[in-house]
Design a protein around this motif. Structure first.
Motif, PDB file in Angstrom:
ATOM      1  N   LYS A   1       0.790  -1.232   0.000  1.00 51.77           N
ATOM      2  CA  LYS A   1       0.000   0.000   0.000  1.00 51.77           C
ATOM      3  C   LYS A   1       0.822   1.282   0.000  1.00 51.77           C
TER       4      LYS A   1
ATOM      5  N   ARG B   1      -6.380  -1.091  -6.574  1.00 54.70           N
ATOM      6  CA  ARG B   1      -7.287  -0.430  -5.635  1.00 54.70           C
ATOM      7  C   ARG B   1      -7.389   1.087  -5.827  1.00 54.70           C
ATOM      8  N   MET B   2      -6.653   1.641  -6.751  1.00 58.04           N
ATOM      9  CA  MET B   2      -6.668   3.088  -6.944  1.00 58.04           C
ATOM     10  C   MET B   2      -7.967   3.533  -7.598  1.00 58.04           C
ATOM     11  N   LYS B   3      -8.619   4.534  -6.985  1.00 58.17           N
ATOM     12  CA  LYS B   3      -9.887   5.029  -7.514  1.00 58.17           C
ATOM     13  C   LYS B   3      -9.677   5.826  -8.795  1.00 58.17           C
TER      14      LYS B   3
ATOM     15  N   GLU C   1      -2.186   2.960  -3.189  1.00 57.93           N
ATOM     16  CA  GLU C   1      -3.004   4.038  -3.728  1.00 57.93           C
ATOM     17  C   GLU C   1      -2.136   5.256  -4.029  1.00 57.93           C
TER      18      GLU C   1
END
Length: 206
Positions: A102, A148-150, A126
Protein backbone atom coordinates in the motif's frame (compact mmCIF):
# COMPACT_ATOMS: atom_id res chain seq x y z
CA UNK A 1 31.72 -6.35 5.88
CA UNK A 2 31.18 -2.67 5.14
CA UNK A 3 32.97 0.50 4.17
CA UNK A 4 32.45 2.51 7.36
CA UNK A 5 32.02 6.14 8.38
CA UNK A 6 31.35 7.53 4.90
CA UNK A 7 28.23 9.48 4.02
CA UNK A 8 27.27 6.62 1.69
CA UNK A 9 28.54 3.15 2.47
CA UNK A 10 27.94 -0.47 1.50
CA UNK A 11 27.04 -3.53 3.52
CA UNK A 12 27.18 -7.14 2.34
CA UNK A 13 24.83 -9.61 4.04
CA UNK A 14 24.86 -13.22 2.86
CA UNK A 15 25.79 -12.23 -0.66
CA UNK A 16 23.30 -9.35 -0.90
CA UNK A 17 24.84 -5.91 -1.31
CA UNK A 18 23.15 -2.88 0.28
CA UNK A 19 24.03 0.81 0.10
CA UNK A 20 23.22 3.10 3.03
CA UNK A 21 23.09 6.86 3.43
CA UNK A 22 24.05 8.44 6.75
CA UNK A 23 22.10 11.63 6.09
CA UNK A 24 18.74 9.93 5.61
CA UNK A 25 19.30 6.67 7.51
CA UNK A 26 17.94 4.88 4.47
CA UNK A 27 19.38 2.31 2.12
CA UNK A 28 18.76 0.36 -1.07
CA UNK A 29 19.37 -3.19 -2.14
CA UNK A 30 22.00 -2.92 -4.86
CA UNK A 31 22.58 -6.44 -6.08
CA UNK A 32 22.06 -10.15 -5.51
CA UNK A 33 25.17 -12.25 -6.03
CA UNK A 34 23.30 -15.57 -6.24
CA UNK A 35 21.05 -15.48 -9.31
CA UNK A 36 19.86 -19.04 -8.65
CA UNK A 37 17.55 -18.00 -5.80
CA UNK A 38 14.53 -20.28 -5.49
CA UNK A 39 11.11 -20.13 -3.86
CA UNK A 40 10.34 -17.17 -1.59
CA UNK A 41 12.91 -14.42 -1.13
CA UNK A 42 12.33 -11.87 1.61
CA UNK A 43 14.00 -8.48 1.29
CA UNK A 44 14.60 -7.56 4.91
CA UNK A 45 14.47 -4.09 6.37
CA UNK A 46 17.80 -3.43 8.10
CA UNK A 47 16.79 -2.22 11.54
CA UNK A 48 19.79 -2.89 13.72
CA UNK A 49 23.27 -2.05 12.49
CA UNK A 50 26.16 -1.18 14.80
CA UNK A 51 26.65 2.37 13.64
CA UNK A 52 26.68 5.73 15.47
CA UNK A 53 23.63 6.96 13.53
CA UNK A 54 21.44 4.08 14.66
CA UNK A 55 18.80 2.22 12.65
CA UNK A 56 18.63 2.09 8.85
CA UNK A 57 15.73 1.09 6.57
CA UNK A 58 15.83 -0.23 3.02
CA UNK A 59 13.59 2.09 0.95
CA UNK A 60 14.44 1.06 -2.62
CA UNK A 61 15.68 -1.74 -4.83
CA UNK A 62 18.23 -0.77 -7.47
CA UNK A 63 18.04 -1.13 -11.26
CA UNK A 64 18.59 -4.70 -12.55
CA UNK A 65 18.80 -6.11 -9.01
CA UNK A 66 16.94 -9.38 -9.64
CA UNK A 67 17.13 -9.43 -13.43
CA UNK A 68 17.59 -12.97 -14.70
CA UNK A 69 16.79 -14.74 -11.39
CA UNK A 70 15.02 -17.41 -13.42
CA UNK A 71 14.20 -19.73 -10.50
CA UNK A 72 12.60 -17.11 -8.27
CA UNK A 73 8.90 -17.88 -7.75
CA UNK A 74 7.78 -15.35 -5.14
CA UNK A 75 9.08 -12.16 -3.56
CA UNK A 76 8.00 -10.51 -0.31
CA UNK A 77 8.70 -6.78 -0.40
CA UNK A 78 8.60 -5.02 2.99
CA UNK A 79 6.53 -1.87 3.38
CA UNK A 80 9.65 0.23 3.91
CA UNK A 81 10.51 -0.22 0.20
CA UNK A 82 8.93 2.66 -1.74
CA UNK A 83 10.74 2.37 -5.09
CA UNK A 84 11.54 -0.48 -7.49
CA UNK A 85 14.26 0.30 -10.03
CA UNK A 86 14.31 -0.15 -13.81
CA UNK A 87 14.23 -3.82 -14.91
CA UNK A 88 14.20 -4.75 -11.22
CA UNK A 89 12.59 -8.17 -11.74
CA UNK A 90 12.92 -8.44 -15.53
CA UNK A 91 13.19 -11.95 -16.98
CA UNK A 92 12.39 -13.68 -13.68
CA UNK A 93 10.69 -16.37 -15.74
CA UNK A 94 9.43 -18.43 -12.76
CA UNK A 95 7.95 -15.50 -10.82
CA UNK A 96 4.24 -16.31 -10.45
CA UNK A 97 2.71 -13.63 -8.23
CA UNK A 98 3.66 -10.19 -7.02
CA UNK A 99 2.04 -7.91 -4.42
CA UNK A 100 2.67 -4.17 -4.57
CA UNK A 101 2.06 -3.03 -0.99
CA UNK A 102 0.00 0.00 0.00
CA UNK A 103 2.92 2.43 0.40
CA UNK A 104 4.75 1.75 -2.88
CA UNK A 105 5.28 4.98 -4.84
CA UNK A 106 7.33 4.15 -7.92
CA UNK A 107 7.89 1.26 -10.35
CA UNK A 108 10.82 1.42 -12.75
CA UNK A 109 10.78 0.94 -16.52
CA UNK A 110 10.43 -2.71 -17.65
CA UNK A 111 10.10 -3.63 -13.98
CA UNK A 112 8.48 -7.04 -14.61
CA UNK A 113 9.19 -7.35 -18.34
CA UNK A 114 9.67 -10.91 -19.56
CA UNK A 115 8.20 -12.52 -16.43
CA UNK A 116 6.53 -15.20 -18.52
CA UNK A 117 5.05 -17.14 -15.56
CA UNK A 118 3.56 -14.09 -13.82
CA UNK A 119 -0.16 -14.79 -13.58
CA UNK A 120 -1.42 -12.53 -10.79
CA UNK A 121 -0.56 -8.98 -9.70
CA UNK A 122 -2.08 -7.34 -6.62
CA UNK A 123 -1.52 -3.58 -6.55
CA UNK A 124 -2.55 -2.49 -3.06
CA UNK A 125 -0.90 0.91 -3.27
CA UNK A 126 -3.00 4.04 -3.73
CA UNK A 127 0.12 6.13 -4.31
CA UNK A 128 1.14 4.83 -7.75
CA UNK A 129 0.05 7.60 -10.09
CA UNK A 130 1.56 6.05 -13.21
CA UNK A 131 2.67 2.76 -14.76
CA UNK A 132 6.04 3.08 -16.53
CA UNK A 133 6.88 2.02 -20.04
CA UNK A 134 7.28 -1.71 -20.60
CA UNK A 135 6.31 -2.56 -17.02
CA UNK A 136 4.56 -5.86 -17.85
CA UNK A 137 5.89 -6.27 -21.38
CA UNK A 138 6.08 -9.92 -22.39
CA UNK A 139 4.16 -11.29 -19.38
CA UNK A 140 2.59 -14.05 -21.45
CA UNK A 141 0.65 -15.70 -18.60
CA UNK A 142 -0.85 -12.59 -16.99
CA UNK A 143 -4.38 -13.66 -16.06
CA UNK A 144 -5.51 -11.22 -13.39
CA UNK A 145 -4.66 -7.91 -11.77
CA UNK A 146 -6.16 -6.32 -8.68
CA UNK A 147 -5.82 -2.56 -8.41
CA UNK A 148 -7.29 -0.43 -5.64
CA UNK A 149 -6.67 3.09 -6.94
CA UNK A 150 -9.89 5.03 -7.51
CA UNK A 151 -8.20 7.21 -10.14
CA UNK A 152 -6.69 4.94 -12.80
CA UNK A 153 -2.89 5.25 -12.96
CA UNK A 154 -1.78 6.82 -16.23
CA UNK A 155 0.72 5.42 -18.70
CA UNK A 156 4.22 6.82 -19.11
CA UNK A 157 4.71 6.61 -22.86
CA UNK A 158 7.83 5.21 -24.49
CA UNK A 159 9.05 6.00 -28.00
CA UNK A 160 7.03 2.97 -29.10
CA UNK A 161 3.89 4.44 -27.55
CA UNK A 162 1.63 2.57 -25.14
CA UNK A 163 3.67 -0.55 -24.29
CA UNK A 164 2.98 -1.29 -20.61
CA UNK A 165 1.28 -4.56 -21.56
CA UNK A 166 2.92 -5.20 -24.93
CA UNK A 167 2.95 -8.93 -25.60
CA UNK A 168 1.09 -9.63 -22.35
CA UNK A 169 -1.80 -12.12 -22.38
CA UNK A 170 -4.44 -13.36 -21.72
CA UNK A 171 -5.23 -10.34 -19.46
CA UNK A 172 -8.60 -11.84 -18.48
CA UNK A 173 -9.67 -10.17 -15.22
CA UNK A 174 -8.98 -6.67 -13.91
CA UNK A 175 -10.52 -5.98 -10.48
CA UNK A 176 -11.01 -2.26 -9.75
CA UNK A 177 -12.92 -0.13 -7.19
CA UNK A 178 -16.69 -0.23 -7.75
CA UNK A 179 -17.05 3.49 -8.32
CA UNK A 180 -14.13 3.60 -10.80
CA UNK A 181 -15.03 0.83 -13.24
CA UNK A 182 -16.18 3.21 -15.97
CA UNK A 183 -12.99 5.28 -15.65
CA UNK A 184 -10.86 2.15 -16.14
CA UNK A 185 -12.97 1.05 -19.11
CA UNK A 186 -12.39 4.43 -20.76
CA UNK A 187 -8.65 4.56 -19.98
CA UNK A 188 -6.33 3.90 -22.92
CA UNK A 189 -4.02 1.98 -20.60
CA UNK A 190 -6.58 -0.28 -18.91
CA UNK A 191 -9.34 -0.84 -21.49
CA UNK A 192 -7.27 -3.61 -23.12
CA UNK A 193 -8.27 -5.99 -20.29
CA UNK A 194 -10.94 -8.47 -21.32
CA UNK A 195 -13.08 -8.17 -18.17
CA UNK A 196 -13.00 -5.12 -15.88
CA UNK A 197 -14.79 -6.11 -12.69
CA UNK A 198 -16.16 -3.58 -10.15
CA UNK A 199 -15.06 -4.75 -6.70
CA UNK A 200 -15.97 -3.83 -3.12
CA UNK A 201 -12.48 -3.97 -1.64
CA UNK A 202 -13.59 -2.92 1.83
CA UNK A 203 -15.87 -5.93 2.07
CA UNK A 204 -13.22 -8.20 0.54
CA UNK A 205 -10.55 -7.11 3.04
CA UNK A 206 -12.75 -7.62 6.11
Amino acid sequence: SYVAWAEVWELRIMGHVYEFNDDTNTGRLLSIEDKSLTSTFVIKSITHIEHPNGAYYVTSIADDCFVGCDKLEEVSIPESVLTLGDRCFANCTCLKTITIHKDMRHLGRDCFAGCSSLSSVDIQSEKLESIPEGCFNGCTNLQQMIIRMKIPPVAILSKAGLDQFAGAKPMTYLYVPQESADAYKESSLWKCWENIIPTDFEAMDE
